[in-house]
Design a protein around this motif. Sequence first.
Motif, PDB file in Angstrom:
ATOM      1  N   GLY A   8      57.165  54.484  17.965  1.00 42.43           N
ATOM      2  CA  GLY A   8      57.942  55.598  18.106  1.00 42.43           C
ATOM      3  C   GLY A   8      58.208  55.940  16.704  1.00 42.43           C
ATOM      4  N   TYR A   9      57.976  55.495  15.450  1.00 47.07           N
ATOM      5  CA  TYR A   9      58.517  55.705  14.359  1.00 47.07           C
ATOM      6  C   TYR A   9      57.313  55.851  13.355  1.00 47.07           C
ATOM      7  CZ  TYR A   9      63.301  55.703  15.716  1.00 47.07           C
ATOM      8  OH  TYR A   9      64.296  55.816  16.411  1.00 47.07           O
ATOM      9  N   ARG A  10      57.270  56.773  12.286  1.00 44.91           N
ATOM     10  CA  ARG A  10      56.206  56.729  11.114  1.00 44.91           C
ATOM     11  C   ARG A  10      57.190  56.429   9.919  1.00 44.91           C
ATOM     12  NH1 ARG A  10      55.082  62.181  11.414  1.00 44.91           N
ATOM     13  NH2 ARG A  10      56.383  62.617   9.687  1.00 44.91           N
ATOM     14  N   ASP A  11      56.787  55.541   9.306  1.00 45.62           N
ATOM     15  CA  ASP A  11      57.726  55.115   7.947  1.00 45.62           C
ATOM     16  C   ASP A  11      56.840  55.941   6.851  1.00 45.62           C
ATOM     17  OD1 ASP A  11      59.403  53.156   8.744  1.00 45.62           O
ATOM     18  OD2 ASP A  11      57.626  51.863   9.297  1.00 45.62           O
ATOM     19  N   GLU A  12      57.648  56.341   5.943  1.00 43.79           N
ATOM     20  CA  GLU A  12      57.260  57.135   4.952  1.00 43.79           C
ATOM     21  C   GLU A  12      58.159  56.883   3.629  1.00 43.79           C
ATOM     22  OE1 GLU A  12      56.780  61.437   5.144  1.00 43.79           O
ATOM     23  OE2 GLU A  12      55.563  61.171   6.778  1.00 43.79           O
ATOM     24  N   TYR A  13      57.358  56.683   2.484  1.00 46.70           N
ATOM     25  CA  TYR A  13      57.804  56.116   1.220  1.00 46.70           C
ATOM     26  C   TYR A  13      57.969  56.936   0.297  1.00 46.70           C
ATOM     27  CZ  TYR A  13      57.769  51.787   4.080  1.00 46.70           C
ATOM     28  OH  TYR A  13      57.799  51.002   4.814  1.00 46.70           O
ATOM     29  N   LYS A  47      75.757  61.769 -10.208  1.00 52.03           N
ATOM     30  CA  LYS A  47      75.247  62.416  -8.664  1.00 52.03           C
ATOM     31  C   LYS A  47      73.904  62.636  -8.925  1.00 52.03           C
ATOM     32  CE  LYS A  47      79.684  64.229  -7.529  1.00 52.03           C
ATOM     33  NZ  LYS A  47      80.596  65.635  -7.150  1.00 52.03           N
ATOM     34  N   ILE A  48      73.189  62.158  -8.010  1.00 53.34           N
ATOM     35  CA  ILE A  48      71.813  62.382  -7.708  1.00 53.34           C
ATOM     36  C   ILE A  48      71.574  63.308  -6.442  1.00 53.34           C
ATOM     37  CG2 ILE A  48      69.496  61.540  -7.400  1.00 53.34           C
ATOM     38  CD1 ILE A  48      70.268  59.163  -8.975  1.00 53.34           C
ATOM     39  N   GLU A  49      71.309  64.292  -6.594  1.00 56.81           N
ATOM     40  CA  GLU A  49      70.991  65.377  -5.469  1.00 56.81           C
ATOM     41  C   GLU A  49      69.884  64.760  -4.561  1.00 56.81           C
ATOM     42  OE1 GLU A  49      70.422  70.128  -3.669  1.00 56.81           O
ATOM     43  OE2 GLU A  49      70.523  69.660  -5.890  1.00 56.81           O
ATOM     44  N   VAL A  50      69.704  64.544  -3.135  1.00 62.15           N
ATOM     45  CA  VAL A  50      68.874  64.376  -2.392  1.00 62.15           C
ATOM     46  C   VAL A  50      68.459  65.318  -1.297  1.00 62.15           C
ATOM     47  CG1 VAL A  50      68.299  62.255  -0.587  1.00 62.15           C
ATOM     48  CG2 VAL A  50      69.706  61.931  -2.523  1.00 62.15           C
ATOM     49  N   LEU A  51      67.166  65.637  -1.088  1.00 59.79           N
ATOM     50  CA  LEU A  51      66.652  66.482  -0.162  1.00 59.79           C
ATOM     51  C   LEU A  51      65.340  65.919   0.489  1.00 59.79           C
ATOM     52  CD1 LEU A  51      66.912  69.102   1.428  1.00 59.79           C
ATOM     53  CD2 LEU A  51      65.454  70.367  -0.607  1.00 59.79           C
ATOM     54  N   LEU A  52      65.628  65.772   1.825  1.00 55.59           N
ATOM     55  CA  LEU A  52      64.410  65.308   2.579  1.00 55.59           C
ATOM     56  C   LEU A  52      63.890  66.551   3.128  1.00 55.59           C
ATOM     57  CD1 LEU A  52      65.536  62.099   4.162  1.00 55.59           C
ATOM     58  CD2 LEU A  52      64.074  62.479   2.178  1.00 55.59           C
ATOM     59  N   SER A  53      62.682  67.240   3.085  1.00 57.32           N
ATOM     60  CA  SER A  53      62.160  68.180   3.620  1.00 57.32           C
ATOM     61  C   SER A  53      60.973  67.941   4.730  1.00 57.32           C
ATOM     62  CB  SER A  53      61.460  69.085   2.369  1.00 57.32           C
ATOM     63  OG  SER A  53      60.377  68.187   1.792  1.00 57.32           O
ATOM     64  N   SER A  81      63.761  56.278  -4.911  1.00 58.82           N
ATOM     65  CA  SER A  81      62.744  56.084  -3.804  1.00 58.82           C
ATOM     66  C   SER A  81      63.224  56.100  -2.461  1.00 58.82           C
ATOM     67  CB  SER A  81      61.733  54.920  -3.993  1.00 58.82           C
ATOM     68  OG  SER A  81      62.724  53.625  -4.115  1.00 58.82           O
ATOM     69  N   ALA A  82      62.674  56.205  -1.480  1.00 61.17           N
ATOM     70  CA  ALA A  82      63.251  56.265  -0.205  1.00 61.17           C
ATOM     71  C   ALA A  82      62.471  55.562   1.141  1.00 61.17           C
ATOM     72  CB  ALA A  82      63.505  57.646   0.367  1.00 61.17           C
ATOM     73  N   HIS A  83      63.040  55.013   2.160  1.00 61.62           N
ATOM     74  CA  HIS A  83      62.241  54.615   3.210  1.00 61.62           C
ATOM     75  C   HIS A  83      62.811  55.377   4.225  1.00 61.62           C
ATOM     76  CE1 HIS A  83      61.378  51.199   6.187  1.00 61.62           C
ATOM     77  NE2 HIS A  83      60.605  52.265   6.399  1.00 61.62           N
ATOM     78  N   VAL A  84      61.897  56.199   4.764  1.00 67.52           N
ATOM     79  CA  VAL A  84      62.467  57.182   5.845  1.00 67.52           C
ATOM     80  C   VAL A  84      61.575  56.741   7.278  1.00 67.52           C
ATOM     81  CG1 VAL A  84      62.451  59.684   6.440  1.00 67.52           C
ATOM     82  CG2 VAL A  84      62.572  58.962   4.157  1.00 67.52           C
ATOM     83  N   ARG A  85      62.342  56.594   8.284  1.00 69.96           N
ATOM     84  CA  ARG A  85      61.653  56.387   9.548  1.00 69.96           C
ATOM     85  C   ARG A  85      61.821  57.693  10.229  1.00 69.96           C
ATOM     86  NH1 ARG A  85      60.287  51.688  11.543  1.00 69.96           N
ATOM     87  NH2 ARG A  85      61.521  52.030  13.769  1.00 69.96           N
ATOM     88  N   ILE A  86      60.771  58.403  10.381  1.00 64.37           N
ATOM     89  CA  ILE A  86      60.559  59.532  11.243  1.00 64.37           C
ATOM     90  C   ILE A  86      60.145  59.534  12.793  1.00 64.37           C
ATOM     91  CG2 ILE A  86      59.693  61.762  11.115  1.00 64.37           C
ATOM     92  CD1 ILE A  86      59.530  61.611   8.114  1.00 64.37           C
ATOM     93  N   PRO A  87      60.903  59.959  13.604  1.00 65.31           N
ATOM     94  CA  PRO A  87      60.385  59.875  14.973  1.00 65.31           C
ATOM     95  C   PRO A  87      58.990  60.359  15.217  1.00 65.31           C
ATOM     96  CG  PRO A  87      62.636  60.977  15.013  1.00 65.31           C
ATOM     97  CD  PRO A  87      62.198  60.607  13.482  1.00 65.31           C
ATOM     98  N   ASP A  88      58.139  59.790  15.621  1.00 67.36           N
ATOM     99  CA  ASP A  88      56.600  60.228  16.074  1.00 67.36           C
ATOM    100  C   ASP A  88      56.153  59.328  17.059  1.00 67.36           C
ATOM    101  OD1 ASP A  88      53.896  60.699  15.549  1.00 67.36           O
ATOM    102  OD2 ASP A  88      54.068  60.931  13.591  1.00 67.36           O
ATOM    103  N   THR A  89      55.699  60.207  18.119  1.00 65.69           N
ATOM    104  CA  THR A  89      55.209  59.595  19.211  1.00 65.69           C
ATOM    105  C   THR A  89      53.773  59.061  19.055  1.00 65.69           C
ATOM    106  OG1 THR A  89      54.594  61.844  20.039  1.00 65.69           O
ATOM    107  CG2 THR A  89      56.566  61.043  20.848  1.00 65.69           C
ATOM    108  N   ASP A  90      52.922  59.479  18.120  1.00 66.78           N
ATOM    109  CA  ASP A  90      51.579  58.900  17.719  1.00 66.78           C
ATOM    110  C   ASP A  90      51.543  57.306  17.442  1.00 66.78           C
ATOM    111  OD1 ASP A  90      50.551  61.302  18.546  1.00 66.78           O
ATOM    112  OD2 ASP A  90      50.502  61.999  16.262  1.00 66.78           O
ATOM    113  N   PHE A  91      52.627  56.881  16.995  1.00 68.96           N
ATOM    114  CA  PHE A  91      52.955  55.366  16.441  1.00 68.96           C
ATOM    115  C   PHE A  91      53.399  54.405  17.728  1.00 68.96           C
ATOM    116  CE2 PHE A  91      52.487  57.786  13.051  1.00 68.96           C
ATOM    117  CZ  PHE A  91      51.744  56.949  11.792  1.00 68.96           C
TER     118      PHE A  91
END
Length: 107
Positions: free
Chosen positions: A90-95, A15-21, A77-87
């Motif tokens: 409407g999403y900001r991609d983080e890796y 099991k790998i614990e995952v936390l996105l802060s 590794s992760a690919h996270v799509r975060i809601p962001d109106t500056d883009f």
Amino acid sequence: MNRKPLLIPQGEDRKIEVLLSNLPDGVTMETVDVAFTVSCGYQSVQFDRTALRKTADGRYYLAVATSQLGLGDLKLSAHVRIPDTDFADGYRDEYPELDLNAKIVQR
């Protein structure tokens, strides 16, 4: 200070614990648009958000079968799509990437 890596015999489930802060208001681990890749050696396994499991105390983890991976350093590794109106879309991609300080070794 360097810690010795955890040695995991190949074929053992982990099991790998995952936390996105720092998620924006209204976005939770249960609703965020995310995909994970666990890799070791030249092999990797991909997971989407539905693969996350929640413990009784509210933590999240991925269940990984190391038999699907090679030998060497275990990474997440992760690919996270975060809601962001500056883009425009409407999403900001983080890796984010994380070295798990673990090695898969031959049994």
